[in-house]
Design a protein around this motif. Structure first.
Motif, PDB file in Angstrom:
ATOM      1  N   UNK A  43       0.836  -1.206   0.000  1.00  0.00           N
ATOM      2  CA  UNK A  43       0.000   0.000   0.000  1.00  0.00           C
ATOM      3  C   UNK A  43       0.872   1.257   0.000  1.00  0.00           C
ATOM      4  N   UNK A  44       1.901   1.231   0.841  1.00  0.00           N
ATOM      5  CA  UNK A  44       2.798   2.387   0.919  1.00  0.00           C
ATOM      6  C   UNK A  44       3.480   2.635  -0.430  1.00  0.00           C
ATOM      7  N   UNK A  45       3.934   1.535  -1.046  1.00  0.00           N
ATOM      8  CA  UNK A  45       4.626   1.713  -2.322  1.00  0.00           C
ATOM      9  C   UNK A  45       3.661   2.215  -3.397  1.00  0.00           C
ATOM     10  N   UNK A  46       2.407   1.741  -3.330  1.00  0.00           N
ATOM     11  CA  UNK A  46       1.406   2.217  -4.300  1.00  0.00           C
ATOM     12  C   UNK A  46       1.181   3.713  -4.158  1.00  0.00           C
ATOM     13  N   UNK A  47       1.014   4.153  -2.909  1.00  0.00           N
ATOM     14  CA  UNK A  47       0.765   5.579  -2.664  1.00  0.00           C
ATOM     15  C   UNK A  47       1.980   6.403  -3.044  1.00  0.00           C
ATOM     16  N   UNK A  48       3.173   5.879  -2.733  1.00  0.00           N
ATOM     17  CA  UNK A  48       4.394   6.619  -3.030  1.00  0.00           C
ATOM     18  C   UNK A  48       4.605   6.745  -4.544  1.00  0.00           C
ATOM     19  N   UNK A  52      -0.584  11.720  -7.351  1.00  0.00           N
ATOM     20  CA  UNK A  52      -1.947  12.260  -7.343  1.00  0.00           C
ATOM     21  C   UNK A  52      -2.730  11.632  -6.195  1.00  0.00           C
ATOM     22  N   UNK A  53      -2.598  10.345  -6.072  1.00  0.00           N
ATOM     23  CA  UNK A  53      -3.298   9.659  -4.999  1.00  0.00           C
ATOM     24  C   UNK A  53      -2.837  10.183  -3.647  1.00  0.00           C
ATOM     25  N   UNK A  54      -1.523  10.379  -3.523  1.00  0.00           N
ATOM     26  CA  UNK A  54      -0.992  10.899  -2.262  1.00  0.00           C
ATOM     27  C   UNK A  54      -1.565  12.274  -1.959  1.00  0.00           C
ATOM     28  N   UNK A  59      -5.141  15.795   1.038  1.00  0.00           N
ATOM     29  CA  UNK A  59      -6.206  16.811   0.981  1.00  0.00           C
ATOM     30  C   UNK A  59      -7.445  16.326   1.730  1.00  0.00           C
ATOM     31  N   UNK A  60      -7.796  15.077   1.512  1.00  0.00           N
ATOM     32  CA  UNK A  60      -8.978  14.508   2.181  1.00  0.00           C
ATOM     33  C   UNK A  60      -8.803  14.531   3.696  1.00  0.00           C
ATOM     34  N   UNK A  61      -7.610  14.172   4.139  1.00  0.00           N
ATOM     35  CA  UNK A  61      -7.346  14.164   5.587  1.00  0.00           C
ATOM     36  C   UNK A  61      -7.449  15.579   6.144  1.00  0.00           C
ATOM     37  N   UNK A  62      -6.860  16.562   5.418  1.00  0.00           N
ATOM     38  CA  UNK A  62      -6.899  17.946   5.903  1.00  0.00           C
ATOM     39  C   UNK A  62      -8.327  18.471   5.942  1.00  0.00           C
ATOM     40  N   UNK A  63      -9.124  18.158   4.923  1.00  0.00           N
ATOM     41  CA  UNK A  63     -10.513  18.624   4.893  1.00  0.00           C
ATOM     42  C   UNK A  63     -11.318  18.019   6.030  1.00  0.00           C
ATOM     43  N   UNK A  64     -11.093  16.773   6.280  1.00  0.00           N
ATOM     44  CA  UNK A  64     -11.805  16.110   7.383  1.00  0.00           C
ATOM     45  C   UNK A  64     -11.436  16.757   8.707  1.00  0.00           C
TER      46      UNK A  64
END
Lengths: 151, 142
Positions: A43-48, A52-54, A59-64
């Motif tokens: 999962x980490x390697x996918x996000x890294x 765009x996903x990162x 952004x989603x975390x900050x908005x929440x």
């Protein structure tokens, strides 16, 4: 084979089964842990790999977090000052002044029941022994009997 | 809940390479299913029958060669595989190298297989047709 040998053989077999079961259980938990670790690593390697996903995730975390913060602030403000009533709503009547009692009120002493006594004087006479006059009177106190009852 | 789609590992494998084993070089040949938990480097693994070789999530294979009928990889693998039947790469797997698969191939979306090159030696569903073998690059870098 004697009973003792039978017993020893059964016991060894049972202990071996217990050891195998324990090893299998340990292996299962180790494999589960390794799978979770592998999944997390992938999962980490996918996000890294995908920026765009990162960015979207951040952004989603900050908005929440911002939403939670705003909700918390609004709740705090409501607790400190209650919301004003709407324009059309009737004004609430002023609350009655609290009754302050400095000392507890004295309880009235209950009145003694009235007793109706009747005095019947029999004889009254005066006599003197020379120094002072003495009044002798025969009297009788009685309570009048209510009607309908025998004395 | 099992996340396996294609290949089911042998319920009771005849041979197990436990997690405490570190094996360097050599060849492992076996029958009746093989379960690999250990750490293998530069080893050739050959399955002599139609059973499955299962590389578990604990296993770490470096520069290895696997020849098997069915293959299930859930751990870390680096090397070359030649699979006659089906092959599956699980979600906890990290695979680098090259694969030649004659049957069906399934790779989980979560699997790390960026540097994996899969070559289908035969079209899926036409395993009986020996004369009509199609060679093409099925999946190259996810």
């Amino acid at each position: 084979m004697t009973n003792v040998q039978n017993f020893a053989s059964d016991r060894a077999q049972m202990e071996a089964q217990i050891a195998v079961a324990h090893a299998l259980k340990m292996r299962r938990s180790a494999v589960r842990r390794a799978k979770l670790q592998g999944l997390w690593r992938n999962l980490k390697s996918l996000v890294a790999r995908n920026r765009v996903t990162t960015g979207l995730a951040v952004l989603l975390i900050m908005m929440t977090a911002a939403l939670f913060g705003m909700a918390w602030r609004v709740q705090e403000a409501q607790i400190r000052s209650p919301a004003p009533a709407p324009a059309g709503a009737p004004k609430p009547s002023p609350a009655p002044a609290p009754v302050v009692r400095l000392a507890p009120e004295a309880k009235p002493i209950p009145a003694a029941p009235a007793v109706d006594l009747q005095v019947t004087v029999g004889t009254a006479e005066t006599e003197s022994d020379g120094a002072s006059p003495v009044l002798r009177m025969d009297y009788q106190l009685s309570q009048p009997t209510p009607k309908g009852s025998t004395p | 809940m099992s996340d396996r789609k294609l290949v089911k590992p042998t319920a009771t494998p005849q041979s197990i390479v436990p997690a405490s084993i570190v094996f360097k070089g050599g060849t492992i040949e076996g029958r009746g299913g093989l379960l690999i938990d250990g750490n293998l480097t530069g080893t050739t693994i050959v399955s002599m029958d139609d059973t499955t070789i299962h590389v578990s999530a604990q296993a770490m294979l470096t520069d290895c060669r696997i020849t098997a009928n069915d293959l299930l990889i859930e751990g870390q693998f680096d090397g070359f595989c030649k699979v006659k039947g089906n092959c599956e790469v699980g979600q906890s797997a990290r695979v680098i190298g090259k694969m030649e698969v004659e049957g069906d191939f399934f790779k989980s979306r979560m699997a790390d297989a960026v540097d994996l090159q899969v070559q289908h030696m035969r079209l899926p569903g036409s395993r009986e047709d020996e004369g009509n073998v199609a060679k093409f690059q099925a999946v190259a870098a996810a």
